[in-house]
Write a protein that holds these residues in place. Sequence first.
Motif, PDB file in Angstrom:
ATOM      1  N   LEU A   1     -31.490  31.831 -18.192  1.00 25.47           N
ATOM      2  CA  LEU A   1     -31.436  31.966 -16.863  1.00 25.47           C
ATOM      3  C   LEU A   1     -30.188  32.164 -16.206  1.00 25.47           C
ATOM      4  O   LEU A   1     -30.285  32.813 -15.066  1.00 25.47           O
ATOM      5  CB  LEU A   1     -32.447  31.097 -16.303  1.00 25.47           C
ATOM      6  CG  LEU A   1     -33.844  30.976 -16.805  1.00 25.47           C
ATOM      7  CD1 LEU A   1     -34.789  29.879 -16.011  1.00 25.47           C
ATOM      8  CD2 LEU A   1     -34.615  32.399 -16.709  1.00 25.47           C
ATOM      9  N   TYR A   2     -29.187  31.558 -16.496  1.00 26.98           N
ATOM     10  CA  TYR A   2     -28.125  31.456 -15.783  1.00 26.98           C
ATOM     11  C   TYR A   2     -26.977  32.439 -16.505  1.00 26.98           C
ATOM     12  O   TYR A   2     -25.868  32.335 -16.271  1.00 26.98           O
ATOM     13  CB  TYR A   2     -27.610  30.119 -15.718  1.00 26.98           C
ATOM     14  CG  TYR A   2     -27.284  29.210 -16.985  1.00 26.98           C
ATOM     15  CD1 TYR A   2     -26.348  29.653 -18.182  1.00 26.98           C
ATOM     16  CD2 TYR A   2     -28.232  28.344 -17.315  1.00 26.98           C
ATOM     17  CE1 TYR A   2     -26.370  28.869 -18.992  1.00 26.98           C
ATOM     18  CE2 TYR A   2     -28.361  27.449 -18.418  1.00 26.98           C
ATOM     19  CZ  TYR A   2     -27.215  27.818 -19.319  1.00 26.98           C
ATOM     20  OH  TYR A   2     -27.331  27.143 -20.732  1.00 26.98           O
ATOM     21  N   CYS A   3     -27.357  33.209 -17.534  1.00 21.83           N
ATOM     22  CA  CYS A   3     -26.332  33.948 -18.239  1.00 21.83           C
ATOM     23  C   CYS A   3     -25.536  34.849 -17.401  1.00 21.83           C
ATOM     24  O   CYS A   3     -26.022  35.588 -16.219  1.00 21.83           O
ATOM     25  CB  CYS A   3     -27.115  35.071 -19.014  1.00 21.83           C
ATOM     26  SG  CYS A   3     -25.887  36.043 -20.023  1.00 21.83           S
ATOM     27  N   HIS A   4     -24.152  34.940 -17.342  1.00 22.14           N
ATOM     28  CA  HIS A   4     -23.310  35.494 -16.482  1.00 22.14           C
ATOM     29  C   HIS A   4     -22.565  36.862 -17.278  1.00 22.14           C
ATOM     30  O   HIS A   4     -22.149  37.495 -16.695  1.00 22.14           O
ATOM     31  CB  HIS A   4     -22.053  34.591 -16.053  1.00 22.14           C
ATOM     32  CG  HIS A   4     -21.281  34.146 -17.256  1.00 22.14           C
ATOM     33  ND1 HIS A   4     -21.521  32.986 -17.715  1.00 22.14           N
ATOM     34  CD2 HIS A   4     -20.245  34.557 -17.752  1.00 22.14           C
ATOM     35  CE1 HIS A   4     -20.683  32.522 -18.634  1.00 22.14           C
ATOM     36  NE2 HIS A   4     -19.734  33.927 -18.830  1.00 22.14           N
ATOM     37  N   ASN A   5     -23.428  37.026 -18.414  1.00 22.18           N
ATOM     38  CA  ASN A   5     -22.904  38.280 -19.148  1.00 22.18           C
ATOM     39  C   ASN A   5     -24.437  39.050 -19.857  1.00 22.18           C
ATOM     40  O   ASN A   5     -24.640  39.457 -20.921  1.00 22.18           O
ATOM     41  CB  ASN A   5     -22.266  38.110 -20.433  1.00 22.18           C
ATOM     42  CG  ASN A   5     -20.805  37.895 -19.911  1.00 22.18           C
ATOM     43  OD1 ASN A   5     -20.171  38.724 -18.911  1.00 22.18           O
ATOM     44  ND2 ASN A   5     -19.940  36.828 -20.386  1.00 22.18           N
ATOM     45  N   PRO A   6     -25.522  39.283 -18.812  1.00 20.54           N
ATOM     46  CA  PRO A   6     -26.902  39.955 -19.211  1.00 20.54           C
ATOM     47  C   PRO A   6     -26.375  41.141 -19.673  1.00 20.54           C
ATOM     48  O   PRO A   6     -27.253  41.787 -20.460  1.00 20.54           O
ATOM     49  CB  PRO A   6     -27.599  39.934 -17.911  1.00 20.54           C
ATOM     50  CG  PRO A   6     -26.568  40.015 -16.886  1.00 20.54           C
ATOM     51  CD  PRO A   6     -25.399  38.835 -17.118  1.00 20.54           C
ATOM     52  N   ASP A   7     -25.292  41.704 -19.496  1.00 22.36           N
ATOM     53  CA  ASP A   7     -25.096  43.109 -19.974  1.00 22.36           C
ATOM     54  C   ASP A   7     -24.712  43.056 -21.505  1.00 22.36           C
ATOM     55  O   ASP A   7     -24.488  44.275 -22.031  1.00 22.36           O
ATOM     56  CB  ASP A   7     -23.853  43.759 -19.265  1.00 22.36           C
ATOM     57  CG  ASP A   7     -22.758  42.861 -19.016  1.00 22.36           C
ATOM     58  OD1 ASP A   7     -22.842  41.817 -19.042  1.00 22.36           O
ATOM     59  OD2 ASP A   7     -21.569  43.220 -18.809  1.00 22.36           O
ATOM     60  N   THR A   8     -24.548  42.067 -21.943  1.00 16.84           N
ATOM     61  CA  THR A   8     -24.348  41.941 -23.388  1.00 16.84           C
ATOM     62  C   THR A   8     -25.523  41.716 -24.136  1.00 16.84           C
ATOM     63  O   THR A   8     -25.446  41.722 -25.516  1.00 16.84           O
ATOM     64  CB  THR A   8     -23.591  40.641 -23.905  1.00 16.84           C
ATOM     65  OG1 THR A   8     -24.244  39.405 -23.605  1.00 16.84           O
ATOM     66  CG2 THR A   8     -22.141  40.491 -23.022  1.00 16.84           C
ATOM     67  N   TRP A   9     -26.782  41.680 -23.546  1.00 12.33           N
ATOM     68  CA  TRP A   9     -28.135  41.515 -24.575  1.00 12.33           C
ATOM     69  C   TRP A   9     -28.404  42.531 -25.145  1.00 12.33           C
ATOM     70  O   TRP A   9     -28.680  42.242 -26.358  1.00 12.33           O
ATOM     71  CB  TRP A   9     -29.129  41.301 -23.486  1.00 12.33           C
ATOM     72  CG  TRP A   9     -29.140  39.845 -22.542  1.00 12.33           C
ATOM     73  CD1 TRP A   9     -28.074  38.701 -22.855  1.00 12.33           C
ATOM     74  CD2 TRP A   9     -30.033  39.395 -21.542  1.00 12.33           C
ATOM     75  NE1 TRP A   9     -28.518  37.794 -21.778  1.00 12.33           N
ATOM     76  CE2 TRP A   9     -29.336  38.094 -21.194  1.00 12.33           C
ATOM     77  CE3 TRP A   9     -30.991  40.093 -20.675  1.00 12.33           C
ATOM     78  CZ2 TRP A   9     -30.217  37.450 -20.043  1.00 12.33           C
ATOM     79  CZ3 TRP A   9     -31.466  39.336 -19.671  1.00 12.33           C
ATOM     80  CH2 TRP A   9     -31.125  38.133 -19.348  1.00 12.33           C
ATOM     81  N   LEU A  10     -28.552  43.887 -24.620  1.00 11.04           N
ATOM     82  CA  LEU A  10     -29.057  44.803 -25.457  1.00 11.04           C
ATOM     83  C   LEU A  10     -27.905  45.209 -26.347  1.00 11.04           C
ATOM     84  O   LEU A  10     -26.741  45.206 -26.245  1.00 11.04           O
ATOM     85  CB  LEU A  10     -29.389  45.867 -24.464  1.00 11.04           C
ATOM     86  CG  LEU A  10     -30.832  45.250 -23.758  1.00 11.04           C
ATOM     87  CD1 LEU A  10     -31.122  46.378 -22.716  1.00 11.04           C
ATOM     88  CD2 LEU A  10     -31.866  44.509 -24.531  1.00 11.04           C
ATOM     89  N   ASN A  11     -28.275  46.140 -27.581  1.00 10.78           N
ATOM     90  CA  ASN A  11     -27.316  47.025 -28.475  1.00 10.78           C
ATOM     91  C   ASN A  11     -27.211  48.249 -28.103  1.00 10.78           C
ATOM     92  O   ASN A  11     -26.959  49.144 -28.831  1.00 10.78           O
ATOM     93  CB  ASN A  11     -28.105  46.762 -29.705  1.00 10.78           C
ATOM     94  CG  ASN A  11     -27.917  45.266 -30.347  1.00 10.78           C
ATOM     95  OD1 ASN A  11     -27.192  44.599 -29.962  1.00 10.78           O
ATOM     96  ND2 ASN A  11     -29.167  45.108 -31.079  1.00 10.78           N
ATOM     97  N   ASN A  12     -27.446  48.704 -26.759  1.00 11.80           N
ATOM     98  CA  ASN A  12     -27.029  50.074 -26.279  1.00 11.80           C
ATOM     99  C   ASN A  12     -25.754  50.280 -25.383  1.00 11.80           C
ATOM    100  O   ASN A  12     -25.685  51.199 -24.768  1.00 11.80           O
ATOM    101  CB  ASN A  12     -28.292  50.757 -25.590  1.00 11.80           C
ATOM    102  CG  ASN A  12     -28.766  50.121 -24.309  1.00 11.80           C
ATOM    103  OD1 ASN A  12     -28.209  48.768 -24.013  1.00 11.80           O
ATOM    104  ND2 ASN A  12     -29.782  50.298 -23.715  1.00 11.80           N
TER     105      ASN A  12
END
Length: 246
Positions: free
Chosen positions: A39-50
């Motif tokens: 919930l506090y992730c400061h790099n949600p742009d790293t989640w997906l593989n696209n």
Amino acid sequence: MKENIQKLGLIHSTESFGSVDGPGVRFVIFMQGCRMRCLYCHNPDTWLNNNGYWATADDMLSKALRYKSYWGSKGGITVSGGEPLLQIDFLTDFLKKAKEKGINTAIDTAGNPFTLEQPFFDMFNSLMEYTDLVLLDIKSINDEIHKRLTGHSNSNILQMAKFLSKINKPVWIRYVLVPGITDNKEDLINLRGFINTLNNVDRVEVLPYHAMGEYKWKELGLEYKLKGVNPPDKNSVARAKEILGA
């Protein structure tokens, strides 16, 4: 074609002069991809593989070595994420080549992919041969809170911590202190009790929650569910550090 792809890593970004991801000054590689949804992730742009870019171990090592003169006797390379264990083939190849150059290596992981099942377990054992330090992010010792925070159980993560203790692999435990969620005294005491069962913990770090990555959630069209939660005050941080022995 498949063989070539397995030798590539999907990279999110790099940091040339990292000072908070292991001992000394470090070259930090952030891998793309993560299954957890903190919930506090400061790099949600790293989640997906696209997102990100593909690179070989040789490519990344060559890039890192440009900064070797700044590392001194304690610095080196840290691979973070995202979750680096999701790309364990690339990670092993990369750290093996780094160790051949005499470089200190560290992995910053939340441990979510860990399992004793094959083929992962043999691959993990091989990876540990080339890893000097594991920075293990334990989100919560309380499994229900861990599920609330990340969407996943912590059972295999704690299993990983026990295994690292068994093989005496040096570990730094990292713990994010979130007011109203991970600052419960009983949970902190229970986490300290768990840490005390391990024989390989060189350091415990309490990381105060912050919302500096909230703007990324908005850019990605995601709802930031901790909106309005403030960073912990100094007393709360001091209490957590005292309990956890940080």
